[in-house]
Scaffold this active site. Structure first.
Site, PDB file in Angstrom:
ATOM      1  N   THR A   1     -15.116   3.470 -31.285  1.00  0.00           N
ATOM      2  CA  THR A   1     -15.941   4.048 -32.046  1.00  0.00           C
ATOM      3  C   THR A   1     -16.306   2.831 -33.241  1.00  0.00           C
ATOM      4  O   THR A   1     -15.656   1.763 -33.343  1.00  0.00           O
ATOM      5  CB  THR A   1     -15.344   5.275 -32.933  1.00  0.00           C
ATOM      6  OG1 THR A   1     -14.320   4.701 -33.798  1.00  0.00           O
ATOM      7  CG2 THR A   1     -14.722   6.134 -31.940  1.00  0.00           C
ATOM      8  N   ASP A   2     -17.233   3.208 -33.987  1.00  0.00           N
ATOM      9  CA  ASP A   2     -17.594   2.392 -34.997  1.00  0.00           C
ATOM     10  C   ASP A   2     -16.796   2.897 -36.221  1.00  0.00           C
ATOM     11  O   ASP A   2     -16.079   4.084 -35.642  1.00  0.00           O
ATOM     12  CB  ASP A   2     -19.209   2.440 -35.520  1.00  0.00           C
ATOM     13  CG  ASP A   2     -19.504   1.574 -36.407  1.00  0.00           C
ATOM     14  OD1 ASP A   2     -18.530   0.606 -36.887  1.00  0.00           O
ATOM     15  OD2 ASP A   2     -20.640   1.263 -36.672  1.00  0.00           O
ATOM     16  N   ALA A   3     -16.673   2.236 -37.172  1.00  0.00           N
ATOM     17  CA  ALA A   3     -15.802   3.012 -38.405  1.00  0.00           C
ATOM     18  C   ALA A   3     -15.886   4.413 -38.670  1.00  0.00           C
ATOM     19  O   ALA A   3     -17.049   4.734 -38.844  1.00  0.00           O
ATOM     20  CB  ALA A   3     -15.838   1.934 -39.567  1.00  0.00           C
ATOM     21  N   LEU A   4     -14.951   5.178 -38.556  1.00  0.00           N
ATOM     22  CA  LEU A   4     -14.903   6.673 -38.783  1.00  0.00           C
ATOM     23  C   LEU A   4     -15.153   6.829 -40.035  1.00  0.00           C
ATOM     24  O   LEU A   4     -15.299   8.238 -40.579  1.00  0.00           O
ATOM     25  CB  LEU A   4     -13.862   7.283 -38.248  1.00  0.00           C
ATOM     26  CG  LEU A   4     -13.903   7.040 -36.542  1.00  0.00           C
ATOM     27  CD1 LEU A   4     -12.423   7.966 -35.988  1.00  0.00           C
ATOM     28  CD2 LEU A   4     -15.156   7.645 -35.828  1.00  0.00           C
TER      29      LEU A   4
ATOM     30  N   THR B   1     -19.541   2.172 -30.108  1.00  0.00           N
ATOM     31  CA  THR B   1     -20.499   3.188 -30.159  1.00  0.00           C
ATOM     32  C   THR B   1     -21.194   3.154 -31.573  1.00  0.00           C
ATOM     33  O   THR B   1     -20.688   2.664 -32.718  1.00  0.00           O
ATOM     34  CB  THR B   1     -19.929   4.495 -29.922  1.00  0.00           C
ATOM     35  OG1 THR B   1     -18.975   4.848 -31.024  1.00  0.00           O
ATOM     36  CG2 THR B   1     -19.283   4.506 -28.469  1.00  0.00           C
TER      37      THR B   1
END
Length: 557
Positions: free
Chosen positions: A312-315, A274
């Site tokens: 996810t992309d990096a949080l 995402t």
């Protein structure tokens, strides 16, 4: 613990790792985890084995499978406490973890051994950002040009060559997942974070390249991650530092941004990432897509029918940290439909928050099981349970081999695009004296000398001045350098090594080459085209605003 690991290996050893990719499912994926990836459901054996593993896992182990953490240090033991405490689904490498092929292979083996002896003994996704070009975390190995250069070849086989070669090197290192390819359609020339990482501005071109690259990764045993859904190609904010808003109609999004992701879903790709972007046409809440049930469960799973793993992309990026604390972000990502949570800034906080949300009933246990089942099925399908340890000697001989370097050079040669050639200044004549300055001057000069051209120490001694640029569109100093080079009667040739948009901001040169990349093979390819050793065959994969240059343009000799 060791016995449970042994049982897992025995069961998984009876399975064949599937690399088949089918068409899209007509029905959306549900939270029961039973729907297919594309139209290809997990084999009955895979589904049954995943169910057995799931039934044998504690709640803490299940929650752990949702997380992908950064690796600490250069030795496996540096991560022993993390693996024993949190049982992560995966780990991600960065350059500080990587010194040479033998060390990385040994590190990968050690990390998998730690996972095998911990909890349910589930093997790790060991991942890396190795898109190639500007995003390449390995400090060694064959280096290919950026995706936009691949787009300029117009050949899906070039995308497959990049992926297959990269995957061979990653597999030799024990790395089984790559956060690539980029499926974003770069229609914004001012995009600060995608640019040359995109195959281009043509949805059809990007939609052709993405599945070709993803399939080649899968066939070579590496999980590809198609990113960044629902699209990061029309942004002027970097989601690492802020929250971009993609303010376009649903119809425009479907026409421009969606096609590559639709093709990826129809191809049954393993994993989709995402984006931390707000897409008001899909979700008016103001939440980034990573935290949006409307985007993930609604569009990606419900409308497109995707039931593969969503990460996810990096949080730790600021784009997702605007309105909630780090624990709440992790919980909301799961509620939105994500299966894996990449690089939470504080793993302990995020893990505790998700665990509490499950225990309190905010995250339904069936919802948690659906994500863990998808992760387990993918690990089984890609053979992680019965993967042989990486061989450090094989890694040393494979990574950066002469064959792989040749493959990278051939792709780079095919990508170079000639956009100006006033007075037929190119190719350089046999006895031409050349002065090279700017970005990549050292590498271009060395390649020109190898090709029999004389490189001079000053522009006054030269028959032609070559100026390398990289991002000159937003750099007054580079613009002035090109203008200064053209102040005499000596012809000037620009070699643009970032996006090709530099041409709109610089004084009109006599010659203009676009390489779309600043890696060594691209600079060598530029020299080979400058001398006529290679006939330019690349074609623009983007439109260039403010000029009459557009998709498909390119000159030849």
């Amino acid at each position: 613990m060791a016995l449970r690991r042994l049982l897992a290996l025995v069961g998984a050893g009876l399975l064949l790792s599937s690399t088949a990719c089918g068409g899209a499912s007509e029905e959306g994926g549900g939270d029961d985890g039973s729907s297919s990836r594309g139209s290809t459901a997990p084999s009955p054996d895979t589904a049954a084995r995943a169910a057995e593993l799931l039934a044998d896992m504690s709640l803490e182990e299940k929650v752990g499978q949702l997380f992908v953490a950064t690796v600490s240090g250069t030795q496996a033991q540096d991560n022993a406490d993390l693996i024993e405490t949190y049982h992560p689904g995966g780990l991600i490498y960065f350059p500080e973890n990587l010194s040479d092929p033998e060390q990385v292979a040994t590190l990968s083996n050690g990390l998998q051994d730690l996972a095998a002896d911990s909890g349910a003994g589930i093997p790790l996704f060991l991942g890396i950002d190795q898109e190639q070009g500007m995003v390449a975390r390995l400090p060694f190995g064959a280096r290919f040009p950026d995706a936009m250069a691949i787009g300029a070849t117009r050949d899906p086989q070039a995308a497959a060559t990049l992926a297959g070669t990269t995957a061979a090197e990653l597999s030799a290192l024990g790395i089984n997942l790559d956060y690539a390819p980029v499926a974003d359609v770069n229609v914004n020339a001012a995009n600060p974070v995608i640019g040359v990482r995109s195959f281009g501005s043509d949805p059809e071109l990007v939609a052709t390249m993405v599945p070709a690259q993803a399939e080649a990764f899968e066939e070579a045993g590496v999980v590809p991650v198609v990113k960044h859904f629902p699209g990061h190609g029309d942004t002027d904010v970097d989601s690492h530092t802020g929250l971009p808003v993609v303010d376009k109609t649903r119809e425009e999004w479907e026409r421009v941004d969606l096609p590559p992701f639709r093709q990826a879903v129809e191809a049954g790709v393993d994993m989709i990432m995402t984006a931390h972007v707000v897409m008001p046409a899909i979700d008016g809440s103001g939440e980034p897509s990573t935290l949006s049930p409307e985007v993930i469960d609604g569009v990606l799973r419900g409308e497109l029918g995707y039931d593969g793993v969503v990460t996810t992309d990096a949080l730790n990026m600021e784009g997702v940290r605007q309105t909630h604390d780090d624990g709440e972000i992790a919980v909301r990502a799961v509620l939105a439909g994500a299966d894996q949570l990449l690089m939470p800034p504080d793993l302990a906080t995020a893990h505790a928050a998700v665990l509490a949300a499950v225990e309190e009933g905010r995250i339904d246990r069936e919802r948690l099981d659906a994500s863990v089942r998808r992760v387990l099925e993918l690990k089984l399908e890609r053979g992680l349970f019965d993967a042989a340890p990486a061989d450090p000697d094989h890694a040393r001989d494979t990574v950066g081999s002469a064959e792989h370097r040749r493959a990278a050079q051939e792709v780079a040669d095919r990508s170079v695009t000639l956009l100006r050639n006033e007075g037929d200044v190119l190719p350089l004549a046999e006895g031409a004296r050349v002065h090279v300055t700017g970005a990549g001057a050292q590498e271009i000069s060395a390649a020109l000398e190898e090709l029999g051209r004389t490189v001079t120490g000053s522009a006054g001694e030269a028959d032609v001045v070559v100026v390398g640029t990289q991002g000159a569109r937003g750099d007054a100093e580079q613009q002035a350098m090109v203008e200064s080079a053209g102040s005499s009667d000596t012809p000037v040739v620009v070699v643009a090594q970032g996006t090709p948009y530099d041409i709109v901001a610089i004084a009109e040169p006599d010659g203009y080459l676009a390489t779309y990349s600043s890696v060594e093979v691209s600079r060598t390819a530029a020299a080979r085209v400058l001398t006529g050793e290679v006939n330019p065959s690349g074609r623009l994969p983007v439109d260039i605003p403010g000029t009459d240059l557009g998709l498909g343009d390119g000159l030849t000799y």
